[in-house]
Every structure is written in C-alpha cells, then in structure tokens.
Scaffold this motif. Sequence first.
Motif, PDB file in Angstrom:
ATOM      1  N   ALA A  48      16.630 -29.486   5.797  1.00  0.00           N
ATOM      2  CA  ALA A  48      17.927 -30.015   5.373  1.00  0.00           C
ATOM      3  C   ALA A  48      18.480 -29.360   4.110  1.00  0.00           C
ATOM      4  CB  ALA A  48      17.840 -31.526   5.157  1.00  0.00           C
ATOM      5  N   GLY A  49      17.618 -28.941   3.191  1.00  0.00           N
ATOM      6  CA  GLY A  49      18.062 -28.411   1.910  1.00  0.00           C
ATOM      7  C   GLY A  49      18.725 -27.048   2.014  1.00  0.00           C
ATOM      8  N   THR A  50      19.387 -26.653   0.917  1.00  0.00           N
ATOM      9  CA  THR A  50      20.049 -25.347   0.866  1.00  0.00           C
ATOM     10  C   THR A  50      19.780 -24.661  -0.460  1.00  0.00           C
ATOM     11  OG1 THR A  50      22.110 -24.138   1.191  1.00  0.00           O
ATOM     12  CG2 THR A  50      22.269 -26.205  -0.024  1.00  0.00           C
ATOM     13  N   ASP A  51      19.769 -23.345  -0.424  1.00  0.00           N
ATOM     14  CA  ASP A  51      19.672 -22.533  -1.630  1.00  0.00           C
ATOM     15  C   ASP A  51      21.033 -21.933  -1.989  1.00  0.00           C
ATOM     16  OD1 ASP A  51      16.905 -22.950  -1.814  1.00  0.00           O
ATOM     17  OD2 ASP A  51      16.501 -21.278  -0.460  1.00  0.00           O
ATOM     18  N   ALA A  52      22.035 -22.237  -1.209  1.00  0.00           N
ATOM     19  CA  ALA A  52      23.375 -21.685  -1.425  1.00  0.00           C
ATOM     20  C   ALA A  52      24.067 -22.362  -2.610  1.00  0.00           C
ATOM     21  CB  ALA A  52      24.223 -21.864  -0.160  1.00  0.00           C
ATOM     22  N   THR A  53      25.107 -21.735  -3.120  1.00  0.00           N
ATOM     23  CA  THR A  53      25.936 -22.302  -4.180  1.00  0.00           C
ATOM     24  C   THR A  53      26.912 -23.292  -3.553  1.00  0.00           C
ATOM     25  OG1 THR A  53      25.773 -20.262  -5.459  1.00  0.00           O
ATOM     26  CG2 THR A  53      27.590 -21.753  -6.000  1.00  0.00           C
ATOM     27  N   GLY A 101      28.756 -21.249  -0.232  1.00  0.00           N
ATOM     28  CA  GLY A 101      29.123 -19.859  -0.018  1.00  0.00           C
ATOM     29  C   GLY A 101      28.315 -19.142   1.041  1.00  0.00           C
ATOM     30  N   GLY A 102      27.290 -19.788   1.591  1.00  0.00           N
ATOM     31  CA  GLY A 102      26.511 -19.182   2.655  1.00  0.00           C
ATOM     32  C   GLY A 102      25.476 -18.181   2.195  1.00  0.00           C
ATOM     33  N   GLY A 103      25.301 -18.058   0.879  1.00  0.00           N
ATOM     34  CA  GLY A 103      24.342 -17.086   0.372  1.00  0.00           C
ATOM     35  C   GLY A 103      22.910 -17.598   0.411  1.00  0.00           C
ATOM     36  N   ALA A 105      18.661 -17.045   1.829  1.00  0.00           N
ATOM     37  CA  ALA A 105      17.953 -17.106   3.114  1.00  0.00           C
ATOM     38  C   ALA A 105      18.032 -18.493   3.737  1.00  0.00           C
ATOM     39  CB  ALA A 105      16.499 -16.698   2.922  1.00  0.00           C
ATOM     40  N   GLY A 106      18.018 -19.531   2.902  1.00  0.00           N
ATOM     41  CA  GLY A 106      18.064 -20.899   3.413  1.00  0.00           C
ATOM     42  C   GLY A 106      19.389 -21.560   3.104  1.00  0.00           C
ATOM     43  N   SER A 107      20.497 -20.996   3.601  1.00  0.00           N
ATOM     44  CA  SER A 107      21.809 -21.516   3.221  1.00  0.00           C
ATOM     45  C   SER A 107      22.291 -22.687   4.078  1.00  0.00           C
ATOM     46  CB  SER A 107      22.860 -20.400   3.248  1.00  0.00           C
ATOM     47  OG  SER A 107      23.030 -19.918   4.563  1.00  0.00           O
ATOM     48  N   ASP A 108      21.761 -22.848   5.305  1.00  0.00           N
ATOM     49  CA  ASP A 108      22.176 -23.993   6.113  1.00  0.00           C
ATOM     50  C   ASP A 108      21.834 -25.269   5.353  1.00  0.00           C
ATOM     51  OD1 ASP A 108      22.926 -22.197   7.990  1.00  0.00           O
ATOM     52  OD2 ASP A 108      21.360 -22.699   9.445  1.00  0.00           O
ATOM     53  N   TRP A 109      22.627 -26.316   5.573  1.00  0.00           N
ATOM     54  CA  TRP A 109      22.457 -27.533   4.770  1.00  0.00           C
ATOM     55  C   TRP A 109      22.841 -28.726   5.620  1.00  0.00           C
ATOM     56  CZ3 TRP A 109      26.516 -29.270   0.741  1.00  0.00           C
ATOM     57  CH2 TRP A 109      26.015 -30.285  -0.076  1.00  0.00           C
ATOM     58  N   HIS A 110      22.040 -29.790   5.553  1.00  0.00           N
ATOM     59  CA  HIS A 110      22.358 -31.035   6.239  1.00  0.00           C
ATOM     60  C   HIS A 110      22.704 -32.076   5.191  1.00  0.00           C
ATOM     61  CE1 HIS A 110      22.161 -34.458   8.935  1.00  0.00           C
ATOM     62  NE2 HIS A 110      22.192 -33.585   9.937  1.00  0.00           N
ATOM     63  N   LEU A 111      23.995 -32.333   5.036  1.00  0.00           N
ATOM     64  CA  LEU A 111      24.521 -33.255   4.030  1.00  0.00           C
ATOM     65  C   LEU A 111      24.486 -34.670   4.575  1.00  0.00           C
ATOM     66  CD1 LEU A 111      26.086 -33.772   1.367  1.00  0.00           C
ATOM     67  CD2 LEU A 111      28.169 -33.219   2.632  1.00  0.00           C
ATOM     68  N   SER A 112      23.933 -35.602   3.809  1.00  0.00           N
ATOM     69  CA  SER A 112      23.884 -37.005   4.226  1.00  0.00           C
ATOM     70  C   SER A 112      25.161 -37.738   3.817  1.00  0.00           C
ATOM     71  CB  SER A 112      22.666 -37.699   3.612  1.00  0.00           C
ATOM     72  OG  SER A 112      22.671 -39.075   3.922  1.00  0.00           O
ATOM     73  N   ASN A 113      25.471 -37.781   2.501  1.00  0.00           N
ATOM     74  CA  ASN A 113      26.675 -38.468   2.044  1.00  0.00           C
ATOM     75  C   ASN A 113      27.029 -38.051   0.626  1.00  0.00           C
ATOM     76  OD1 ASN A 113      25.491 -40.494   0.072  1.00  0.00           O
ATOM     77  ND2 ASN A 113      24.364 -41.042   1.925  1.00  0.00           N
ATOM     78  N   VAL A 114      28.228 -38.440   0.213  1.00  0.00           N
ATOM     79  CA  VAL A 114      28.738 -38.145  -1.116  1.00  0.00           C
ATOM     80  C   VAL A 114      29.372 -39.406  -1.680  1.00  0.00           C
ATOM     81  CG1 VAL A 114      30.377 -36.760  -2.455  1.00  0.00           C
ATOM     82  CG2 VAL A 114      29.230 -35.744  -0.485  1.00  0.00           C
TER      83      VAL A 114
END
Length: 132
Positions: A48-53, A101-103, A105-114
């Motif tokens: 679920a996590g991301t390394d992207a900006t 920004g999609g940058g 290796a692990g840029s995909d992201w599963h957002l739960s809520n804001v």
Amino acid sequence: VTFNADCWVAKDKAPHYSSEVTLSPAGADPIKQCQYQVTVRTSDVRWAGTDATVSCRIVGDKGKTGMKELENGDFDRNSEDVFTFRSIDVGTITGFEIGHGGGGAGSDWHLSNVKVANIDRPEANPVFFFHD
C-alpha cells in the motif's frame, strides 16, 4: 494591475515558509490566509505504501490552494501522516485533490482516507474524504 510582494518566496523564510505566495492587487485588501491540518491515512493492504512525492490541493467555495508538497511523509502501509501548512482561506471546504509524481520504484499507493481541518476556525468540523 500591479501586485506588490516585498516578501521572500522560500520554504525556509518567514512569514510564508512556502515556495509560492498569493498576491493581492495594489490597494486591495490582502487575501486572507489560514492554517490547515491534513491527515493522510495509507491503507492496510499489501504494498500500500509509496516512495513517491505526494502533493495535495484544498478546494472550497471561495477558491483553492496551490498544490502543496506533503514533505517528510512516510506514506507507509497502515500509517497516518499529519501535515500543517498556511495557505489562502478557501472558505467552506468542498473538495480535496491528492496525487503523486510517480517517481521511485515503489510509487503505486493505496490511499485509505484524508481528513482536512482549518485550524484557525476550530468551530468548523473537520472534513473527511474517502474513496471507494
């Protein structure tokens, strides 16, 4: 139209601490600013996590903020990241835009809520955004 600035545009300089400022025409009332708190929860699913900006924009009935980079967030699986920043007062919050920004290796992201709150108006209820 002349827009007087006379201020630093830099993330580490008072009073804005931002790489962008909102200017009013000369002689007009200054644009009202307020402080927002944005709480971002990443889902509890595999990868679920991301390394992207990650960046966001708050939308309201009186306008919208610029895109704000959510700095120093981990955005790890099943985590909550909290950010506070000043920007224009958008009035009643009606929407929220978030993306990355999609940058990396692990840029995909599963957002739960804001969760978004205007700290300067504690009487206003925080606004929650969910996406199914």
